[in-house]
Design an enzyme around this catalytic site. Sequence first.
Site, PDB file in Angstrom:
ATOM      1  CG  ASP A  54      44.117  29.417  46.454  1.00  0.00           C
ATOM      2  OD1 ASP A  54      44.983  30.009  45.794  1.00  0.00           O
ATOM      3  OD2 ASP A  54      43.347  30.001  47.238  1.00  0.00           O
ATOM      4  CE  LYS A  76      36.737  23.790  46.421  1.00  0.00           C
ATOM      5  NZ  LYS A  76      36.558  22.354  46.160  1.00  0.00           N
ATOM      6  CG  MET A 191      34.620  32.997  43.485  1.00  0.00           C
ATOM      7  SD  MET A 191      34.688  31.778  44.829  1.00  0.00           S
ATOM      8  CE  MET A 191      33.851  32.667  46.153  1.00  0.00           C
TER       9      MET A 191
END
Length: 272
Positions: A54, A76, A191
Amino acid sequence: MSLPQTHFAQLDGADFPVFEPGSVWLVGAGPGGPGLLTILAFHALGQADVIVHDALVSPQTLALAPPHIERIHAGKRGGKPSPLQSDISLQLIALAKAGKRVLRLKGGDPFMFGRGGEEAGALVRENIPFRIVPGISAGLGGLAYAGLPITHRDVNQAVIFLTGHDESGAVPGGVDWPAVAQAAPVIVMFMAVKHLPAITQRLMAAGRGSDEPLTIVSHAANPGQSVLETTLGAAGALTDIPTPAIIVLGAVANYRQSLDWYVEEVRRHVFG
């Protein structure tokens, strides 16, 4: 001073599990520098045929794998073009069915908001053997690099981990905000930068004080780490917060100044 070579040589004859062809290892790379890899994760880097990683895995960590190992970026990042989770799972399945030793390398821990459970479930449905190699979560190790003890007996006996968005990218709709706000003195948010204004409003509406300390740790456990100390009431007006970031609400922030060990001369060391 570097450690004697004989210290690491002890691992040469260690009884590591075999990374079998046609299997997938879901591995946590830790929050930052390659020194925070587990020994088993380091072993996997040398045994894999292909690494599907990632966006949070550092180049220094990837460089620990032999040059001939194929590397596939499957990162992502919020607000940027990203592969669909379903496509990533299908890619892991296809590579394993081709007889590859597939290393799925994720920042932090694969089961801490890393969708490792979803990927493992997809492998189960296809009868593909897999192994989980836990990593140091940014919500633990990353905060330690900012001098933030996630628990301190003078402050909290509980902590909540919260994601800042759901599968659609919106503020999580399934969160009971009043219950979350009152359940633990310390809340660690992953996040959450994009929706920080909405999240702070929900927490204050649920009873958290506007003057409560809120700390934002960006690029945790990396040489470019930065720390912003503010309050719950002021955080919603902040702009241009560097990401990735971990956000901590609670009085453990009061210990940061005295425990801030990750100073400039320490950061220059690539491995930690």
